[in-house]
Design a protein around this motif. Sequence first.
Motif, PDB file in Angstrom:
ATOM      1  N   ARG A 191       4.567  13.283   7.951  1.00 40.84           N
ATOM      2  CA  ARG A 191       3.737  12.035   7.896  1.00 40.84           C
ATOM      3  C   ARG A 191       3.454  11.640   9.295  1.00 40.84           C
ATOM      4  N   VAL A 192       4.639  11.161  10.095  1.00 43.97           N
ATOM      5  CA  VAL A 192       4.359  10.421  11.377  1.00 43.97           C
ATOM      6  C   VAL A 192       4.318  11.549  12.492  1.00 43.97           C
ATOM      7  N   MET A 193       4.487  12.648  12.608  1.00 46.29           N
ATOM      8  CA  MET A 193       4.247  13.572  13.574  1.00 46.29           C
ATOM      9  C   MET A 193       3.085  14.466  13.473  1.00 46.29           C
ATOM     10  N   THR A 194       2.515  14.722  12.437  1.00 45.86           N
ATOM     11  CA  THR A 194       1.248  15.639  12.161  1.00 45.86           C
ATOM     12  C   THR A 194      -0.037  14.882  11.841  1.00 45.86           C
ATOM     13  N   GLY A 195       0.161  13.586  11.135  1.00 46.25           N
ATOM     14  CA  GLY A 195      -0.906  13.038  10.436  1.00 46.25           C
ATOM     15  C   GLY A 195      -1.841  12.323  11.561  1.00 46.25           C
ATOM     16  N   ALA A 196      -3.133  12.390  11.088  1.00 52.82           N
ATOM     17  CA  ALA A 196      -4.211  11.653  12.083  1.00 52.82           C
ATOM     18  C   ALA A 196      -3.663  10.237  12.123  1.00 52.82           C
ATOM     19  N   ASP A 197      -3.403   9.657  11.019  1.00 54.12           N
ATOM     20  CA  ASP A 197      -3.105   8.422  10.910  1.00 54.12           C
ATOM     21  C   ASP A 197      -1.585   7.899  11.375  1.00 54.12           C
ATOM     22  N   ALA A 198      -0.870   8.778  12.099  1.00 60.77           N
ATOM     23  CA  ALA A 198       0.329   8.585  12.478  1.00 60.77           C
ATOM     24  C   ALA A 198       0.629   7.031  12.789  1.00 60.77           C
ATOM     25  N   PRO A 199      -0.184   6.260  13.932  1.00 63.28           N
ATOM     26  CA  PRO A 199       0.125   5.194  14.197  1.00 63.28           C
ATOM     27  C   PRO A 199       0.104   4.117  13.186  1.00 63.28           C
ATOM     28  N   GLU A 200      -1.016   4.184  12.415  1.00 62.37           N
ATOM     29  CA  GLU A 200      -1.147   3.317  11.288  1.00 62.37           C
ATOM     30  C   GLU A 200      -0.055   3.521  10.186  1.00 62.37           C
ATOM     31  N   ALA A 201       0.662   4.490   9.892  1.00 62.87           N
ATOM     32  CA  ALA A 201       1.502   4.911   9.007  1.00 62.87           C
ATOM     33  C   ALA A 201       2.688   4.445   9.693  1.00 62.87           C
ATOM     34  N   LEU A 202       3.131   4.382  10.883  1.00 67.90           N
ATOM     35  CA  LEU A 202       4.299   3.618  11.536  1.00 67.90           C
ATOM     36  C   LEU A 202       4.270   2.164  11.480  1.00 67.90           C
ATOM     37  N   ALA A 203       3.072   1.865  11.695  1.00 72.09           N
ATOM     38  CA  ALA A 203       2.605   0.126  11.630  1.00 72.09           C
ATOM     39  C   ALA A 203       2.868  -0.389  10.212  1.00 72.09           C
ATOM     40  N   SER A 204       2.714   0.606   9.171  1.00 74.86           N
ATOM     41  CA  SER A 204       2.932  -0.078   7.898  1.00 74.86           C
ATOM     42  C   SER A 204       4.205  -0.153   7.683  1.00 74.86           C
ATOM     43  N   VAL A 205       5.152   0.148   8.319  1.00 71.90           N
ATOM     44  CA  VAL A 205       6.494  -0.032   8.165  1.00 71.90           C
ATOM     45  C   VAL A 205       6.855  -1.464   8.926  1.00 71.90           C
ATOM     46  N   ALA A 206       6.292  -1.794   9.969  1.00 75.46           N
ATOM     47  CA  ALA A 206       6.805  -2.778  10.684  1.00 75.46           C
ATOM     48  C   ALA A 206       7.193  -4.067   9.801  1.00 75.46           C
ATOM     49  N   PRO A 207       6.098  -4.561   8.986  1.00 75.33           N
ATOM     50  CA  PRO A 207       6.409  -5.604   7.875  1.00 75.33           C
ATOM     51  C   PRO A 207       7.743  -5.543   7.121  1.00 75.33           C
ATOM     52  N   LEU A 208       8.188  -4.342   6.788  1.00 76.68           N
ATOM     53  CA  LEU A 208       9.491  -4.034   6.328  1.00 76.68           C
ATOM     54  C   LEU A 208      10.468  -4.505   7.288  1.00 76.68           C
ATOM     55  N   VAL A 209      10.432  -3.992   8.554  1.00 75.59           N
ATOM     56  CA  VAL A 209      11.458  -4.704   9.338  1.00 75.59           C
ATOM     57  C   VAL A 209      11.461  -6.217   9.643  1.00 75.59           C
ATOM     58  N   THR A 210      10.279  -6.581   9.707  1.00 75.53           N
ATOM     59  CA  THR A 210      10.363  -8.208   9.994  1.00 75.53           C
ATOM     60  C   THR A 210      10.829  -8.835   8.730  1.00 75.53           C
ATOM     61  N   ALA A 211      10.536  -8.318   7.657  1.00 77.08           N
ATOM     62  CA  ALA A 211      11.280  -9.076   6.560  1.00 77.08           C
ATOM     63  C   ALA A 211      12.402  -8.822   6.387  1.00 77.08           C
ATOM     64  N   ALA A 212      13.025  -7.670   6.863  1.00 77.07           N
ATOM     65  CA  ALA A 212      14.559  -7.407   6.591  1.00 77.07           C
ATOM     66  C   ALA A 212      15.202  -8.203   7.710  1.00 77.07           C
ATOM     67  N   ALA A 213      14.492  -8.461   8.749  1.00 74.28           N
ATOM     68  CA  ALA A 213      15.181  -9.260   9.884  1.00 74.28           C
ATOM     69  C   ALA A 213      15.259 -10.597   9.414  1.00 74.28           C
ATOM     70  N   ALA A 214      13.929 -11.267   8.777  1.00 69.24           N
ATOM     71  CA  ALA A 214      14.232 -12.491   8.254  1.00 69.24           C
ATOM     72  C   ALA A 214      15.193 -12.754   6.846  1.00 69.24           C
ATOM     73  N   ALA A 215      15.514 -11.765   6.610  1.00 65.69           N
ATOM     74  CA  ALA A 215      16.427 -11.845   5.390  1.00 65.69           C
ATOM     75  C   ALA A 215      18.128 -11.541   5.724  1.00 65.69           C
ATOM     76  N   GLY A 216      17.868 -11.353   7.131  1.00 64.59           N
ATOM     77  CA  GLY A 216      19.470 -11.291   7.749  1.00 64.59           C
ATOM     78  C   GLY A 216      19.987  -9.784   7.813  1.00 64.59           C
ATOM     79  N   ASP A 217      19.055  -8.849   8.024  1.00 69.83           N
ATOM     80  CA  ASP A 217      19.300  -7.570   8.392  1.00 69.83           C
ATOM     81  C   ASP A 217      19.576  -7.302   9.901  1.00 69.83           C
ATOM     82  N   ASP A 218      20.854  -7.259  10.380  1.00 64.91           N
ATOM     83  CA  ASP A 218      21.319  -7.279  11.796  1.00 64.91           C
ATOM     84  C   ASP A 218      20.509  -6.169  12.792  1.00 64.91           C
ATOM     85  N   VAL A 219      20.548  -4.877  11.970  1.00 61.38           N
ATOM     86  CA  VAL A 219      19.887  -3.950  12.660  1.00 61.38           C
ATOM     87  C   VAL A 219      18.291  -4.255  12.897  1.00 61.38           C
ATOM     88  N   ALA A 220      17.675  -4.780  11.604  1.00 54.46           N
ATOM     89  CA  ALA A 220      16.121  -5.069  11.830  1.00 54.46           C
ATOM     90  C   ALA A 220      15.828  -6.238  12.743  1.00 54.46           C
TER      91      ALA A 220
END
Length: 312
Positions: A191-220
């Motif tokens: 999905r993220v190495m061969t897809g034409a929409d790879a940047p968008e696919a990666l960016a779609s994960v960013a809200p999960l990271v920021t939400a996890a950070a707000a919820a106390g996930d130290d890695v995020a």
Amino acid sequence: MSTLVAVDVGGSGLRLRVCRDGVGGPPRSAPGARVGAAGLDVAALAADARALLDAEGVDRPDAVCWSTRGLLFLADPADVLLAVGRSVGARRTAVVSDAVASLVGALGEVVPGAVVAAGTGAVAFGSDFTDHWTRVDGWGHVLGDRGSAAWVGLEGLRAALRARDGVDGGSDGLLRTTEDLLGPAESWPRRVMTGADAPEALASVAPLVTAAAAAGDDVAAGICVAAGRSLGQSLLAAAAGLEHPRLVVTGGLFRADAVRAALDDVVHGAGASVTRSVGGALDGALVLASLLHGTGGLPRHPEYVHVGGSEA
């Protein structure tokens, strides 16, 4: 009656706005920049813009400002100017780097300053619109775009896969939420190495990271802090050499408190501060279209600003 058109081409979509006699209509959208072996598919983007204008009942606008990502690396500016001129058919046409439009939109006017824009990609730009024109990053999701949504998403996937592999630095929470979004981890490389929409696919994960950070996930949280620091460093590098510049930020990623706080720490550590952003790249393109239509014209630069029609 004057008709101005502003267009902003980003990784996640093409946005267009028509302004008739100073009254702006609602933004219209179409698919974003398509990148192939030959670079940006400018003809497809121009055709999409023409279709949006037809839907608005606009035949020949007085001026159009076309802001686009990838102007320096993924397209020949002369080809973009020609394609936009033919398709949109405006009396005066300007094609500018999205970095220029982001700065003008964030400041609300053409004055010295620097901006860092963090959307799917990331680019910082500083200018006095005469002698100083400095771009930082904007290298794309493979080589750069440090701190962008695509970068945050990629780091989130890496943390999730570390958890999947049972090594240090992983996040079980990100593994669960990202599999809910993208499917099994085994499908992610394709999905993220061969897809034409790879940047968008990666960016779609960013809200999960920021939400996890707000919820106390130290890695995020660590990913968000690293993103904010990178964006702050890019902003300061773009502003270097300007006298008393206004510093601004734009992009949805700054809604994440951890990202914005880390950027502010970097900027404040350098003895500077960030002022409130007025708007985004589409707003900047409209300001530039208005200047193009008026008597003032546009600041010129051989890389960042290209003008055609009766203003050329």
